[in-house]
Structures are given as structure tokens and as C-alpha cells.
Design a protein around this motif. Structure first.
Motif, PDB file in Angstrom:
ATOM      1  N   MET A  33       0.257  46.226  32.989  1.00  0.00           N
ATOM      2  CA  MET A  33      -0.909  45.490  33.460  1.00  0.00           C
ATOM      3  C   MET A  33      -1.177  45.720  34.949  1.00  0.00           C
ATOM      4  O   MET A  33      -2.294  46.034  35.352  1.00  0.00           O
ATOM      5  N   PHE A  34      -0.120  45.597  35.753  1.00  0.00           N
ATOM      6  CA  PHE A  34      -0.356  45.698  37.190  1.00  0.00           C
ATOM      7  C   PHE A  34      -0.608  47.134  37.643  1.00  0.00           C
ATOM      8  O   PHE A  34      -1.324  47.366  38.627  1.00  0.00           O
ATOM      9  N   GLN A  35      -0.071  48.076  36.885  1.00  0.00           N
ATOM     10  CA  GLN A  35      -0.375  49.474  37.179  1.00  0.00           C
ATOM     11  C   GLN A  35      -1.851  49.759  36.857  1.00  0.00           C
ATOM     12  O   GLN A  35      -2.535  50.438  37.617  1.00  0.00           O
ATOM     13  N   ALA A  36      -2.325  49.223  35.748  1.00  0.00           N
ATOM     14  CA  ALA A  36      -3.728  49.428  35.361  1.00  0.00           C
ATOM     15  C   ALA A  36      -4.677  48.753  36.360  1.00  0.00           C
ATOM     16  O   ALA A  36      -5.735  49.298  36.690  1.00  0.00           O
ATOM     17  N   ILE A  37      -4.294  47.566  36.831  1.00  0.00           N
ATOM     18  CA  ILE A  37      -5.149  46.870  37.802  1.00  0.00           C
ATOM     19  C   ILE A  37      -5.213  47.662  39.113  1.00  0.00           C
ATOM     20  O   ILE A  37      -6.262  47.754  39.753  1.00  0.00           O
ATOM     21  N   ILE A  50      11.966  35.464  48.621  1.00  0.00           N
ATOM     22  CA  ILE A  50      11.867  36.780  47.972  1.00  0.00           C
ATOM     23  C   ILE A  50      10.809  37.649  48.664  1.00  0.00           C
ATOM     24  O   ILE A  50      11.037  38.826  48.943  1.00  0.00           O
ATOM     25  N   LEU A  51       9.660  37.048  48.972  1.00  0.00           N
ATOM     26  CA  LEU A  51       8.577  37.794  49.621  1.00  0.00           C
ATOM     27  C   LEU A  51       9.014  38.279  51.003  1.00  0.00           C
ATOM     28  O   LEU A  51       8.752  39.429  51.385  1.00  0.00           O
ATOM     29  N   SER A  52       9.666  37.404  51.749  1.00  0.00           N
ATOM     30  CA  SER A  52      10.164  37.775  53.082  1.00  0.00           C
ATOM     31  C   SER A  52      11.195  38.888  53.001  1.00  0.00           C
ATOM     32  O   SER A  52      11.146  39.863  53.764  1.00  0.00           O
ATOM     33  N   ALA A  53      12.125  38.726  52.069  1.00  0.00           N
ATOM     34  CA  ALA A  53      13.199  39.716  51.916  1.00  0.00           C
ATOM     35  C   ALA A  53      12.642  41.083  51.537  1.00  0.00           C
ATOM     36  O   ALA A  53      13.263  42.114  51.813  1.00  0.00           O
ATOM     37  N   ALA A  54      11.448  41.091  50.918  1.00  0.00           N
ATOM     38  CA  ALA A  54      10.818  42.347  50.511  1.00  0.00           C
ATOM     39  C   ALA A  54      10.090  43.022  51.675  1.00  0.00           C
ATOM     40  O   ALA A  54       9.449  44.056  51.506  1.00  0.00           O
ATOM     41  N   MET A  87       4.387  44.485  47.175  1.00  0.00           N
ATOM     42  CA  MET A  87       3.881  43.134  46.933  1.00  0.00           C
ATOM     43  C   MET A  87       4.004  42.726  45.463  1.00  0.00           C
ATOM     44  O   MET A  87       4.522  41.654  45.151  1.00  0.00           O
ATOM     45  N   PHE A  88       3.559  43.605  44.579  1.00  0.00           N
ATOM     46  CA  PHE A  88       3.553  43.206  43.166  1.00  0.00           C
ATOM     47  C   PHE A  88       4.957  43.203  42.564  1.00  0.00           C
ATOM     48  O   PHE A  88       5.240  42.427  41.645  1.00  0.00           O
ATOM     49  N   GLN A  89       5.841  44.019  43.123  1.00  0.00           N
ATOM     50  CA  GLN A  89       7.223  43.984  42.685  1.00  0.00           C
ATOM     51  C   GLN A  89       7.876  42.658  43.112  1.00  0.00           C
ATOM     52  O   GLN A  89       8.610  42.032  42.345  1.00  0.00           O
ATOM     53  N   ALA A  90       7.566  42.240  44.324  1.00  0.00           N
ATOM     54  CA  ALA A  90       8.120  40.974  44.833  1.00  0.00           C
ATOM     55  C   ALA A  90       7.571  39.781  44.045  1.00  0.00           C
ATOM     56  O   ALA A  90       8.301  38.829  43.749  1.00  0.00           O
ATOM     57  N   GLN A 139       6.634  39.816  40.956  1.00  0.00           N
ATOM     58  CA  GLN A 139       7.319  39.839  39.659  1.00  0.00           C
ATOM     59  C   GLN A 139       8.717  39.203  39.799  1.00  0.00           C
ATOM     60  O   GLN A 139       9.125  38.407  38.947  1.00  0.00           O
ATOM     61  N   GLN A 140       9.400  39.529  40.885  1.00  0.00           N
ATOM     62  CA  GLN A 140      10.717  38.928  41.137  1.00  0.00           C
ATOM     63  C   GLN A 140      10.599  37.404  41.257  1.00  0.00           C
ATOM     64  O   GLN A 140      11.481  36.679  40.822  1.00  0.00           O
ATOM     65  N   CYS A 141       9.523  36.938  41.883  1.00  0.00           N
ATOM     66  CA  CYS A 141       9.294  35.483  42.006  1.00  0.00           C
ATOM     67  C   CYS A 141       9.213  34.853  40.612  1.00  0.00           C
ATOM     68  O   CYS A 141       9.839  33.824  40.352  1.00  0.00           O
ATOM     69  N   HIS A 142       8.411  35.454  39.729  1.00  0.00           N
ATOM     70  CA  HIS A 142       8.292  34.912  38.371  1.00  0.00           C
ATOM     71  C   HIS A 142       9.655  34.887  37.681  1.00  0.00           C
ATOM     72  O   HIS A 142      10.038  33.895  37.067  1.00  0.00           O
ATOM     73  N   LYS A 143      10.400  36.000  37.791  1.00  0.00           N
ATOM     74  CA  LYS A 143      11.715  36.071  37.147  1.00  0.00           C
ATOM     75  C   LYS A 143      12.660  35.010  37.698  1.00  0.00           C
ATOM     76  O   LYS A 143      13.365  34.327  36.945  1.00  0.00           O
ATOM     77  N   LYS A 144      12.669  34.862  39.014  1.00  0.00           N
ATOM     78  CA  LYS A 144      13.569  33.906  39.667  1.00  0.00           C
ATOM     79  C   LYS A 144      13.232  32.470  39.260  1.00  0.00           C
ATOM     80  O   LYS A 144      14.116  31.663  38.969  1.00  0.00           O
TER      81      LYS A 144
END
Lengths: 101, 101, 101, 101
Positions: free
Chosen positions: C52-56, D28-32, D52-55, D57-62
Motif C-alpha cells: 500500500m505505502f509503496q503504491a501511494i 521511535i520517530l526520533s530514533a529514526a 518516515m513510513f518505516q518509522a 509502521q514501527q509505531c503501529h507494531k509497537k
């Protein structure tokens, strides 16, 4: 009803520089007696429901009158009945958790 | 002022199942004479500014009265002065472009 | 991670008619194998996080390449670990409550 | 691609106090290596798209790992190809217009 909101107003059809429209809206919100705090992707607003939504309507009217044919706005707003909370409270609450290792 | 909007209301403090609150809000919006269209992440609404925002306020009041102590809402709304446009027009406009190779 | 999202992409600096940009984005999302549903104020999307985020991101790149110098996007997205849920499930859940008097 | 964003993450099914989840996401955002600025209805973020989008995603997982079964997030994000712009630039641009009577 007390509301804390976040307003992000995007005028279309007036090019890429939209700050003069946003500035005009800030003036309207302030003049309406609302507490406002500008940030990099919108404006935090705190106040009573009717005052807030009347002021936001005035923003749309004013920005159209300034020449923007189309406006797309994103507004987040929160209400709660369990306790009174200000914008400052919300920030403080997160910062307290951050200060603990 | 004619408005097309998209409402996404999230009640907090009532667990993960929120559909009965959303259903109640749909009833209020319909009863207010607004045109509505439910989708998977909110509800499209079309109508006059005052009717719409009064109905949304009623939704917040009702959902608090049903027991939700906190509500966080995301609302997108658009106005335009260049021409009249309905929700159906907006969808048709994209679909026409999609049908062209 | 499975995600249900709602994408609303606003190109700036290209006038008031933005449907051809939206149509192009729909094509990208579909081609990425995501389930999509266009509505009057955005597009519901269902699929895996990375897809999804790659497509966006591709949508932003494509729309810039089409000539839009600025894009302001509003994206809502939800994840849940308690149970699997589709876009159709979310709508059905509200409609069931609506059908009960 | 450089992005300026505004993140508002709402955990569901964990009661009305959500600040400890938000604080964890800030970390998480800061650490990224992202530039972040907390405000009363979200967090402004500036950085490169993938970081940004990887961080996020980590927020959601955490936050799921912390016990929240459901998360509903609202994210606004903007990209532009006409010129480089920082979060500070955006605020300054509006403030300059406000300072003129």
C-alpha cells in the motif's frame, strides 16, 4: 461543548503558495476569541463548538472572497465528557511520559 | 453554502467495536435531510453547511450520551464557488478518466 | 500487516480540476494488486502495508511527473490485531445495526 | 522524496488515556532520525519518505505490542517539486503574512 481541533485548509486554483489565505483564516479564528496555535501542517484550535464552527465557516467564505474557487479542508476535532482538558494538557501529558526513561 | 464532506468518527473508551455508535450517527445525518453514503472508512455527506455541522454536533452529543467519554473525529470538507458539484459528479469525473485508455 | 485505508490526494498548482490525477493514482493502486473502492471524497484501499505505502509513493511520484508541483494528501489507515476484517465487513457491521429499529 | 507530515495516531480498546502510546511513537520517530514537533492534536514530522513510513509502521507494531488491539491513524503529508521547504519555512511563511497589517 468544549472542543480541541486541528484545522488544515487547502485552497485550490490559486497556485502553490497558500500562506496568505491561511494567515487570513488565523486572523478570523483569533478575532472569534478562540485559542489558536499555528504548526507546520495546520492550526490547533480550542474553544466552544458554535464559536469554532462559525469561525471556520467565515474562513471558507473569506478565502473564497479572496479569489480561491475551491477549498478542501481537513479538520480533526475531539470532545470529551470525562474531564476538562486543554491543548496544553494534551502536550504535557505526552511530554511527561517522554521524560520518564 | 453547499458542502461535500467525509466524516470519520472514532469513539474512545468503549472498546474496539464502534459500529453501533456510527449507525446512530448515520440515523441523525439522514434525519437532518442530508444525503449520505457510507463507505469502509467513513461517511460521505452532502448538504448545506449549517444543516451538516448541526447534525455532526448532534452526533457527538448522542455518542457521548450513549456512554463514550471521548470522541476523536476526522472530517474532510470541500466548498467551491466556480460551479455546483454533487457527490455523484465527483465520482463520475474520475470514472470518466479511468474509462479512457 | 493488513491495512484498511482511505486516501485523499490533493494536487496543488494545477487548477481546480484534479480528477485526471486521481484517476492515474487509481490505476497505480489497482495495478499494485490492492483492493480499492472510489467514493466521493477519496478512495478506500485494502491490502498489505508495504504494498500500500509503496503504491501511494508511486502515486505522488506520478502526479508530480504529470506536472503538479505540490501535493497535499490526507490518509486514514487502520490496523487491528484482535481479528481479521475487510472493507466489506466494516460496512456490513454498521448496516446491520442500522437495520435494527 | 522529502516529506512534511502530520501524524495523529488513535489506539482503540485501551481506554481514554492514550498518551503513553503516543510517547512511545515519538521515541521511535526520533530514533529514526526524523525531525519531529509535538502539538496538541498530533506530531509534525519532516524527513525522507522511506524513513518516515518505516518509522510509522514501527509505531503501529509497537503500539499493538503494548496491548492496543486496534489503531486508527490520520496522516497528512505533503511533497513538492518546485522548491525545498522545511517545517520552519511553512510556519514562517504564514507568520510573515500575519505580521503585515
Amino acid at each position: 461543548m468544549h472542543v480541541i481541533a486541528d484545522l488544515c485548509l487547502v485552497p485550490l486554483g490559486v497556485g502553490v503558495s497558500v500562506s496568505r489565505y491561511i494567515a487570513e483564516c488565523e486572523r478570523i479564528l483569533s478575532a472569534a476569541g478562540l485559542k489558536i496555535e499555528l504548526h507546520a501542517y495546520g492550526t490547533n484550535i480550542e474553544g466552544e463548538w458554535d464559536d469554532m464552527f462559525q469561525a471556520i465557516q467565515q474562513c471558507h467564505k473569506k478565502i473564497h472572497a479572496m479569489g480561491a474557487p475551491r477549498i478542501s479542508t481537513t479538520l480533526k476535532f475531539g470532545t470529551r465528557t470525562d474531564r476538562a482538558q486543554t491543548m496544553a494538557d494534551k502536550i504535557k501529558s505526552v511530554q511527561e511520559k517522554l521524560s520518564k526513561s
